[in-house]
Design a protein around this motif. Structure first.
Motif, PDB file in Angstrom:
ATOM      1  N   PHE A  46       0.342  -1.471  -0.418  1.00 20.29           N
ATOM      2  CA  PHE A  46       0.200   0.022   0.155  1.00 20.29           C
ATOM      3  C   PHE A  46       1.206   1.315   0.279  1.00 20.29           C
ATOM      4  O   PHE A  46       0.721   2.364  -0.586  1.00 20.29           O
ATOM      5  N   GLU A  47       2.041   1.183   0.676  1.00 23.17           N
ATOM      6  CA  GLU A  47       2.711   2.412   0.978  1.00 23.17           C
ATOM      7  C   GLU A  47       3.629   2.220  -0.662  1.00 23.17           C
ATOM      8  O   GLU A  47       3.494   3.570  -0.685  1.00 23.17           O
ATOM      9  N   LYS A  48       3.767   1.680  -1.217  1.00 22.85           N
ATOM     10  CA  LYS A  48       4.668   1.730  -2.117  1.00 22.85           C
ATOM     11  C   LYS A  48       3.459   2.451  -3.328  1.00 22.85           C
ATOM     12  O   LYS A  48       4.331   3.084  -4.064  1.00 22.85           O
ATOM     13  N   VAL A  49       2.492   1.779  -3.255  1.00 21.10           N
ATOM     14  CA  VAL A  49       1.705   2.187  -4.665  1.00 21.10           C
ATOM     15  C   VAL A  49       1.965   4.292  -3.908  1.00 21.10           C
ATOM     16  O   VAL A  49       1.001   4.459  -4.560  1.00 21.10           O
ATOM     17  N   LYS A  50       0.545   4.371  -3.354  1.00 19.54           N
ATOM     18  CA  LYS A  50       0.609   5.845  -2.149  1.00 19.54           C
ATOM     19  C   LYS A  50       1.665   6.656  -2.534  1.00 19.54           C
ATOM     20  O   LYS A  50       1.643   7.418  -3.299  1.00 19.54           O
ATOM     21  N   LYS A  51       3.308   6.358  -2.079  1.00 17.63           N
ATOM     22  CA  LYS A  51       4.314   6.285  -3.100  1.00 17.63           C
ATOM     23  C   LYS A  51       4.288   7.405  -4.071  1.00 17.63           C
ATOM     24  O   LYS A  51       4.672   8.968  -4.879  1.00 17.63           O
ATOM     25  N   GLU A  52       4.283   6.165  -5.480  1.00 20.75           N
ATOM     26  CA  GLU A  52       4.332   6.806  -6.107  1.00 20.75           C
ATOM     27  C   GLU A  52       2.377   7.296  -6.778  1.00 20.75           C
ATOM     28  O   GLU A  52       2.906   7.998  -7.841  1.00 20.75           O
ATOM     29  N   GLN A  53       1.751   7.100  -6.159  1.00 25.26           N
ATOM     30  CA  GLN A  53       0.323   7.981  -6.595  1.00 25.26           C
ATOM     31  C   GLN A  53       0.238   8.974  -6.260  1.00 25.26           C
ATOM     32  O   GLN A  53      -0.398  10.186  -6.809  1.00 25.26           O
ATOM     33  N   LEU A  54       1.235   9.780  -5.201  1.00 26.92           N
ATOM     34  CA  LEU A  54       1.433  10.540  -4.975  1.00 26.92           C
ATOM     35  C   LEU A  54       2.451  10.975  -5.463  1.00 26.92           C
ATOM     36  O   LEU A  54       2.394  13.276  -5.875  1.00 26.92           O
ATOM     37  N   ASP A  55       3.788  10.572  -5.974  1.00 26.05           N
ATOM     38  CA  ASP A  55       4.060  11.561  -7.059  1.00 26.05           C
ATOM     39  C   ASP A  55       3.946  11.764  -8.489  1.00 26.05           C
ATOM     40  O   ASP A  55       5.022  12.617  -9.064  1.00 26.05           O
ATOM     41  N   GLY A  56       2.734  11.074  -8.848  1.00 29.48           N
ATOM     42  CA  GLY A  56       2.244  11.533 -10.061  1.00 29.48           C
ATOM     43  C   GLY A  56       2.698  10.227 -11.063  1.00 29.48           C
ATOM     44  O   GLY A  56       2.121  10.461 -11.644  1.00 29.48           O
ATOM     45  N   ASN A  57       3.232   9.307 -10.739  1.00 25.54           N
ATOM     46  CA  ASN A  57       3.495   8.044 -11.255  1.00 25.54           C
ATOM     47  C   ASN A  57       2.241   7.643 -11.621  1.00 25.54           C
ATOM     48  O   ASN A  57       2.292   6.478 -13.040  1.00 25.54           O
ATOM     49  N   LEU A  58       1.656   7.183 -10.577  1.00 24.44           N
ATOM     50  CA  LEU A  58       0.233   5.869 -11.279  1.00 24.44           C
ATOM     51  C   LEU A  58      -0.997   7.869 -10.741  1.00 24.44           C
ATOM     52  O   LEU A  58      -1.294   7.739  -9.785  1.00 24.44           O
ATOM     53  N   GLN A  59      -1.991   7.362 -12.119  1.00 25.27           N
ATOM     54  CA  GLN A  59      -2.917   7.942 -12.208  1.00 25.27           C
ATOM     55  C   GLN A  59      -4.724   7.414 -11.706  1.00 25.27           C
ATOM     56  O   GLN A  59      -5.422   8.203 -11.395  1.00 25.27           O
ATOM     57  N   THR A  60      -4.388   5.968 -12.480  1.00 30.08           N
ATOM     58  CA  THR A  60      -5.152   5.270 -12.313  1.00 30.08           C
ATOM     59  C   THR A  60      -5.404   4.130 -11.749  1.00 30.08           C
ATOM     60  O   THR A  60      -3.898   3.514 -11.331  1.00 30.08           O
ATOM     61  N   ARG A  61      -6.703   3.590 -11.204  1.00 28.62           N
ATOM     62  CA  ARG A  61      -6.681   2.267 -10.473  1.00 28.62           C
ATOM     63  C   ARG A  61      -5.449   1.415 -12.108  1.00 28.62           C
ATOM     64  O   ARG A  61      -4.736   0.005 -11.461  1.00 28.62           O
ATOM     65  N   GLU A  62      -6.677   1.234 -13.083  1.00 31.30           N
ATOM     66  CA  GLU A  62      -5.703  -0.224 -14.151  1.00 31.30           C
ATOM     67  C   GLU A  62      -4.080   0.569 -13.562  1.00 31.30           C
ATOM     68  O   GLU A  62      -3.133  -0.398 -13.542  1.00 31.30           O
ATOM     69  N   GLN A  63      -3.263   1.782 -13.415  1.00 25.66           N
ATOM     70  CA  GLN A  63      -2.232   1.255 -13.541  1.00 25.66           C
ATOM     71  C   GLN A  63      -1.496   1.315 -12.176  1.00 25.66           C
ATOM     72  O   GLN A  63      -0.266   0.772 -12.653  1.00 25.66           O
ATOM     73  N   ALA A  64      -2.143   1.653 -11.228  1.00 29.55           N
ATOM     74  CA  ALA A  64      -1.843   1.315 -10.023  1.00 29.55           C
ATOM     75  C   ALA A  64      -1.347  -0.806 -10.099  1.00 29.55           C
ATOM     76  O   ALA A  64      -1.250  -1.153  -9.639  1.00 29.55           O
TER      77      ALA A  64
END
Ligand code: ATP
Length: 755
Positions: free
Chosen positions: A728-746
């Protein structure tokens, strides 16, 4: 005429001669035509004005002009006290000087006993001399009639003081027939105040401290002025007229002397008896004393002591139903006074009044609701007081309004929560020991008075009647409305703060909330309370609640500053000292709130905690810990404050750097910092990088929703366990930094990372 004859007879009155003295001297002159008139010192300014404008025919000597050795007869009017004669006193002790006395003052042990004494009770000395002039059929001119009339009017308060006798009215009637000019009388009575007098009057009024002694309302006013003025008793009289109390005492320090002036409206308060304790005298209703080389505070203390001894109880304190005391003020509030009360609340109040009337009960709104009503401030805390059985009344109210009812039987109080969450607190005014008809139309029950007497400050001790017949009638026993007008916080009695030290906090709170100030006596009592540490008698819970209430004010900075100045903060904890930085920080917070409240889109926070953080910002972590434990702050509050025990200065420093910083890094650093903490940082620092980062964090990252769930991890084939958190934390980090925008990308990111 030889010089010996010229000064062989003197007519004199008391020092600081007033209009009755002057009129009586002139009247005595009709009986002793060869006598010369002399003032022992300068007369009061009304006398000076009268002589200038209308008394060109009077010739009055000063003591120093008199060859005292030539005087054979001394005629003393309007006093019998030797010490009020200035340097002429020595004549009263000299062999061969015949003394004649004309006076209307009550007899005291200090009185001069003359060779001839004409003493009669009347409202003025002029009156008793008029009787003699009339008996002897002496002619008088119109200008003399005007002077005599003025003397009588001034000393009898225009024939209205309780000391006025039929003889005064008779004399006045006769003088009018003789052409006395009432226009001149009224000009002298209603002379405008000079700018100096106006300033002094203002100072006296502002310093006013009200107290209840034996059931009477007493006002003590004080002032200290660097010059000497002779007309101070006029001001005391004006204050008595203005303030509607039973007696007023003024203590005025003028250079090295202190003047005490007393004015009373009741025989139970004999001001001459009181002034005698200070070496002065006068009448039951008007008296004065002058003291040399004393200290104002000490004299006030003594005065209060003497008042307690000398004032006789009012019938009210004997608590008989016949003697129910009328409130100082009962006026019916005008429609515009109700303007800040929402329509539905007004309707509700009227309805409650109707229900009370049906049950033959008197119902009132009281306390803060009334205060704010008069101030035109919205206040939805309804505090009702019912005279009689509150329990059955509250049940009836609950039924009518479909409200949730909680009764607290031992205290005869009830709380009603209406369907729209409106809260009504209902208290029963304490039961009487005697029966009283339920609905006396004009008389306000002592029950209500007892309830109001228990309240903290005059401005919180007013009530408004809600019964339909009297709806809107304001009941104000303690001068609350006047104090609202003057912006004064005033206790109802001297032991108020020691009876309930939470009032110390309350006084500061109201003072700063409304821009009011405590009256000097209240402030003195408060300071005494602080000095004797009465606050420490309170439980930790009560102190904490008061602190929270104070910090919950719209802008608590001035109140906190005042708490510091009054040395209350230090009492709560020695570390709570206010530096300039902390004060600035406190003052900055309201602006921060205004700036962010809208952006937060309804996210709730406790403003008082942000202020508490500011107040704690210069404390060590162990001091903060001590405070949280000592005052038993809730776990939730302690958690929100908790980060203060870490190195938050370093955190601020790191976030203030200009080097780029990923959102995930910001989020990581901010973990465990409450929303209140973030707002505190915002107020604390002006650094633009920090501000930008905090704002981004606050509005974007803090509440960002994770794109994936545990379900997704399970589907990918991960076994539930601590590892989930890491992902969760890994995804969150990428998400916050703008590398993941959608659920699919995650999900794609997860798959890639796991393969
Ligand atoms: P606020 O706007 O701060 O709520 P309030 O006047 O409504 O002001 P409350 O604490 O709700 O304050 O109290 C209601 C009323 O009860 C007060 O107006 C006052 O008459 C009385 N009261 C409250 N606390 C005390 C106290 N400690 N001593 C005496 N009277 C008190």
């Amino acid at each position: 005429m030889s010089e010996i004859q010229e000064f062989s007879e003197l007519i004199v009155s008391h020092s600081n001669a007033d209009m009755d003295s002057l009129a009586a001297m002139a009247a005595a002159n009709k009986l002793y035509p060869a006598a010369k008139l002399v003032f022992p010192d300068s007369p009061d300014s009304s006398v000076q004005e009268f002589i200038t404008l209308h008394g060109g025919w009077l010739h009055i000597y000063q003591t120093k002009e008199i060859p005292l050795e030539k005087v054979k007869k001394l005629i003393i009017v309007d006093t019998r006290e030797a010490r009020r004669l200035g340097d002429l006193r020595e004549l009263t002790e000299k062999q061969g000087v015949e003394i004649h006395v004309y006076d209307h003052h009550p007899t005291t042990y200090r009185d001069i006993v003359g060779d001839y004494n004409y003493i009669k009770q009347a409202g003025s000395t002029t009156t008793i001399l008029m009787e003699l002039i009339r008996e002897k059929n002496l002619p008088i001119a119109t200008y003399e009639a005007t002077l005599f009339l003025t003397g009588i009017y001034v000393d009898t308060g225009s024939l209205s003081f309780p000391t006025t006798t039929p003889a005064d009215l008779n004399a006045a009637a006769w003088l009018l027939e003789k052409g006395g000019d009432l226009k001149i009388v009224s000009d002298i009575l209603n002379r405008p105040l000079s700018p100096l007098q106006r300033d002094l009057l203002k100072e006296l009024i502002l310093s006013g401290s009200f107290s209840q002694i034996e059931g009477h309302e007493i006002l003590i006013t004080k002032a200290s002025i660097p010059y000497y003025t002779s007309d101070v008793s006029l001001l005391t009289q004006r204050i008595l007229d203005l303030e509607k109390v039973h007696a007023v005492f003024s203590l005025i320090q003028m250079q090295k002397k202190i003047f005490l002036i007393g004015r009373s409206t009741l025989s139970a308060i004999d001001v001459s008896e009181i002034c005698e304790e200070f070496g002065g005298g006068g009448h039951q209703t008007a008296a004065s004393a002058s003291l040399k080389g004393e200290n104002l505070e000490k004299v006030e203390e003594k005065l209060i002591h003497v008042l307690k001894q000398k004032i006789k109880p009012s019938l009210m304190t004997q608590n008989t139903p016949q003697n129910l005391q009328k409130p100082i003020l009962t006026v019916t509030l005008k429609i515009e006074d109700w303007r800040k009360v929402p329509e539905e609340i007004l309707k509700l109040l009227k309805k409650t009044g109707e229900i009370a009337a049906e049950q033959n009960l008197n119902l009132f709104a009281a306390g803060g609701f009334v205060r704010d009503l008069l101030l035109g401030i919205k206040n939805l805390d309804l505090d009702l007081v019912v005279e009689g059985d509150s329990i059955s009344f509250s049940k009836k109210l609950a039924e009518t309004f479909n409200a949730h009812l909680k009764i607290h039987e031992p205290f005869k109080t009830a709380v009603l929560i209406l369907p729209d969450r409106l809260r009504i607190d209902l208290a029963a005014a304490r039961a009487e020991s005697y029966a009283r008809p339920a609905a006396l139309p004009e008389v306000v029950g002592t029950t209500l008075k007892q309830d109001l007497t228990r309240r903290d400050f005059t401005i919180n001790a007013m009530a408004v009647k809600l019964n339909p017949n009297d709806f809107g009638k304001l009941i104000d026993f303690f001068g609350g409305q006047r104090d609202l007008q003057h912006g004064m916080i005033r206790v109802l009695h001297n032991s108020s703060f020691s009876d309930d030290p939470t009032r110390i906090f309350r006084a500061v709170r109201y003072e700063q909330r409304y821009g009011f100030r405590m009256d000097p006596h209240t402030e003195k009592l408060l300071k005494e309370g602080v000095q004797s540490k009465v606050i420490l008698k309170l439980s930790s819970d009560r102190i904490r609640n008061e602190m929270i209430l104070l910090l919950s004010e719209k802008n608590p900075a001035p109140a906190i500053q005042r708490m510091g100045k009054l040395k209350i903060l230090q009492l709560l904890h020695p570390s709570l000292k206010l530096s300039g930085t902390t004060l600035q920080l406190l003052e900055q917070i309201p602006e921060t709130f205004t700036h962010y409240t809208e952006k937060l889109q309804g996210e709730k926070f406790d403003p008082w905690i942000v202020y508490a953080l500011a107040l704690f910002s210069e404390l060590t972590s162990s001091e903060i810990e001590e405070l949280l434990i000592k005052y038993r702050f809730t776990l939730k509050a302690s958690q929100k404050v908790g980060f203060m025990k870490t190195n938050w200065h370093l955190l601020i420093h790191e976030l203030s750097h200009s080097d780029p910083m990923e959102p995930s890094e910001i989020s990581k650093k901010m973990q465990g910092i409450s929303l209140e903490g973030i707002l505190f940082f915002m107020a604390y620092s002006k650094n633009p990088f920090l501000k930008e980062r905090l704002e981004q964090y606050l509005l974007k990252y803090k509440n960002a929703k994770l794109l994936i769930s545990g379900e997704d991890l399970k589907k990918i084939g991960l076994k539930p366990g601590p590892v989930y958190r890491e992902w969760f934390e890994k995804v969150k980090k990428e998400q916050l930094d703008g590398n993941l925008q959608t659920r699919e990308q995650a999900l794609e990111f997860l798959r890639r990372s796991l393969s």
